[in-house]
Write a protein that holds these residues in place. Structure first.
Motif, PDB file in Angstrom:
ATOM      1  N   ILE A   3       0.866  -1.177   0.000  1.00 55.22           N
ATOM      2  CA  ILE A   3       0.000   0.000   0.000  1.00 55.22           C
ATOM      3  C   ILE A   3       0.902   1.226   0.000  1.00 55.22           C
ATOM      4  CG2 ILE A   3      -1.739   1.303   1.274  1.00 55.22           C
ATOM      5  CD1 ILE A   3      -2.683  -1.376   2.447  1.00 55.22           C
ATOM      6  N   ILE A   4       0.719   2.097  -0.984  1.00 57.22           N
ATOM      7  CA  ILE A   4       1.504   3.337  -1.069  1.00 57.22           C
ATOM      8  C   ILE A   4       0.673   4.452  -0.440  1.00 57.22           C
ATOM      9  CG2 ILE A   4       2.683   4.952  -2.607  1.00 57.22           C
ATOM     10  CD1 ILE A   4       3.880   2.224  -2.881  1.00 57.22           C
ATOM     11  N   ASN A   5       1.278   5.170   0.511  1.00 57.37           N
ATOM     12  CA  ASN A   5       0.604   6.251   1.221  1.00 57.37           C
ATOM     13  C   ASN A   5       1.302   7.562   0.877  1.00 57.37           C
ATOM     14  OD1 ASN A   5      -0.214   8.143   3.083  1.00 57.37           O
ATOM     15  ND2 ASN A   5      -0.386   6.694   4.754  1.00 57.37           N
ATOM     16  N   THR A   6       0.570   8.516   0.284  1.00 55.61           N
ATOM     17  CA  THR A   6       1.150   9.831  -0.021  1.00 55.61           C
ATOM     18  C   THR A   6       0.171  10.940   0.349  1.00 55.61           C
ATOM     19  OG1 THR A   6       0.372   9.717  -2.306  1.00 55.61           O
ATOM     20  CG2 THR A   6       2.649   9.046  -1.903  1.00 55.61           C
ATOM     21  N   ILE A   7       0.690  12.164   0.303  1.00 58.24           N
ATOM     22  CA  ILE A   7      -0.119  13.333   0.673  1.00 58.24           C
ATOM     23  C   ILE A   7      -0.017  14.382  -0.426  1.00 58.24           C
ATOM     24  CG2 ILE A   7       1.741  14.495   1.927  1.00 58.24           C
ATOM     25  CD1 ILE A   7      -0.378  15.266   4.032  1.00 58.24           C
ATOM     26  N   ARG A  16      -4.942  12.784   1.725  1.00 58.62           N
ATOM     27  CA  ARG A  16      -4.097  11.641   2.052  1.00 58.62           C
ATOM     28  C   ARG A  16      -4.643  10.455   1.280  1.00 58.62           C
ATOM     29  NH1 ARG A  16      -5.525  14.409   6.398  1.00 58.62           N
ATOM     30  NH2 ARG A  16      -3.921  15.418   7.641  1.00 58.62           N
ATOM     31  N   ILE A  17      -3.793   9.791   0.505  1.00 57.26           N
ATOM     32  CA  ILE A  17      -4.285   8.677  -0.310  1.00 57.26           C
ATOM     33  C   ILE A  17      -3.544   7.385   0.012  1.00 57.26           C
ATOM     34  CG2 ILE A  17      -4.877  10.249  -2.198  1.00 57.26           C
ATOM     35  CD1 ILE A  17      -2.651   8.502  -3.750  1.00 57.26           C
ATOM     36  N   TYR A  18      -4.240   6.275  -0.251  1.00 59.41           N
ATOM     37  CA  TYR A  18      -3.688   4.934  -0.116  1.00 59.41           C
ATOM     38  C   TYR A  18      -3.884   4.254  -1.463  1.00 59.41           C
ATOM     39  CZ  TYR A  18      -4.139   6.214   4.746  1.00 59.41           C
ATOM     40  OH  TYR A  18      -4.046   6.891   5.942  1.00 59.41           O
ATOM     41  N   LEU A  19      -2.781   3.966  -2.167  1.00 52.61           N
ATOM     42  CA  LEU A  19      -2.827   3.396  -3.514  1.00 52.61           C
ATOM     43  C   LEU A  19      -2.467   1.912  -3.447  1.00 52.61           C
ATOM     44  CD1 LEU A  19      -2.770   4.781  -6.614  1.00 52.61           C
ATOM     45  CD2 LEU A  19      -0.482   3.856  -6.484  1.00 52.61           C
ATOM     46  N   VAL A  63      -9.097   7.695  -0.603  1.00 56.04           N
ATOM     47  CA  VAL A  63      -8.707   9.084  -0.348  1.00 56.04           C
ATOM     48  C   VAL A  63      -9.398   9.619   0.901  1.00 56.04           C
ATOM     49  CG1 VAL A  63      -8.630  11.413  -1.311  1.00 56.04           C
ATOM     50  CG2 VAL A  63      -8.542   9.454  -2.844  1.00 56.04           C
ATOM     51  N   ASN A  64      -8.633  10.300   1.742  1.00 57.78           N
ATOM     52  CA  ASN A  64      -9.187  11.104   2.827  1.00 57.78           C
ATOM     53  C   ASN A  64      -8.797  12.545   2.514  1.00 57.78           C
ATOM     54  OD1 ASN A  64     -10.142   8.899   4.342  1.00 57.78           O
ATOM     55  ND2 ASN A  64      -8.101   8.570   5.185  1.00 57.78           N
ATOM     56  N   VAL A  65      -9.801  13.392   2.281  1.00 60.34           N
ATOM     57  CA  VAL A  65      -9.510  14.777   1.916  1.00 60.34           C
ATOM     58  C   VAL A  65     -10.322  15.713   2.804  1.00 60.34           C
ATOM     59  CG1 VAL A  65     -11.247  14.907   0.072  1.00 60.34           C
ATOM     60  CG2 VAL A  65      -9.253  16.359  -0.052  1.00 60.34           C
TER      61      VAL A  65
END
Length: 128
Positions: A3-7, A16-19, A63-65
Motif C-alpha cells: 500500500i503506497i501512502n502519499t499526501i 491523504r491517499i492509499y494506492l 482518499v481522505n480529503v
C-alpha cells in the motif's frame, strides 16, 4: 501486496491517499468518486495522473480529503496520486513532471490588510 501512502496539498485542502493494485476504484471519504466530485471536470482532474502514464483501471485509491473547496480538493488528490505513481514506478516521473503534476501549486489566498476593504481593494474615496 503493498500500500503506497502519499499526501497532496492545494490552497487549504489536504488529501491523504492509499494506492493499491486493483481494478480502478476510487473512493473519496468513503464515497464513490462520481458521488463526491459531482462535476465531470473535477473527476477528470483527479484521474489526470493515471491518464498521463496510461495506468487507468490498474490501481485502487482510497482518499481522505479535508479543507478548502471542491476544486482545491480535486487538485490536492491529483498531486497525491501523481506522487504515489512515482513511488510505484520511477519511470513515470519524467512524464508526470512534464505535465506539471508533481509540482505543488503554492498559490494561496492573499490575506486582508487593515485599512482596506479586501486584500488590495481600498475603501471608496470621497472628496467631499
Amino acid at each position: 501486496m503493498q500500500i503506497i501512502n502519499t499526501i497532496g496539498r492545494r490552497k487549504t485542502s489536504i488529501a491523504r491517499i492509499y494506492l493499491t493494485p486493483g481494478k480502478g476504484d476510487i473512493k473519496v471519504n468513503d464515497r464513490e468518486l462520481k458521488e463526491y466530485f459531482l462535476s465531470e471536470i473535477h473527476q477528470t482532474t483527479v484521474k489526470q495522473a493515471f491518464a498521463s502514464v496510461k495506468a487507468e483501471n490498474q490501481y485502487d485509491v482510497m482518499v481522505n480529503v479535508e479543507g478548502g473547496g471542491v476544486k482545491g480538493q480535486a487538485e490536492a488528490v491529483r498531486l497525491a496520486i501523481a506522487r504515489a505513481l512515482v513511488e510505484v514506478n520511477a519511470e513515470h516521473k519524467p512524464v508526470l513532471k512534464k505535465d506539471g503534476l508533481l509540482t505543488r501549486d503554492s498559490r494561496m489566498v492573499e490575506r486582508k490588510k487593515p485599512g482596506r476593504r479586501k486584500a488590495r481593494r481600498r475603501f471608496q474615496f470621497s472628496k467631499r
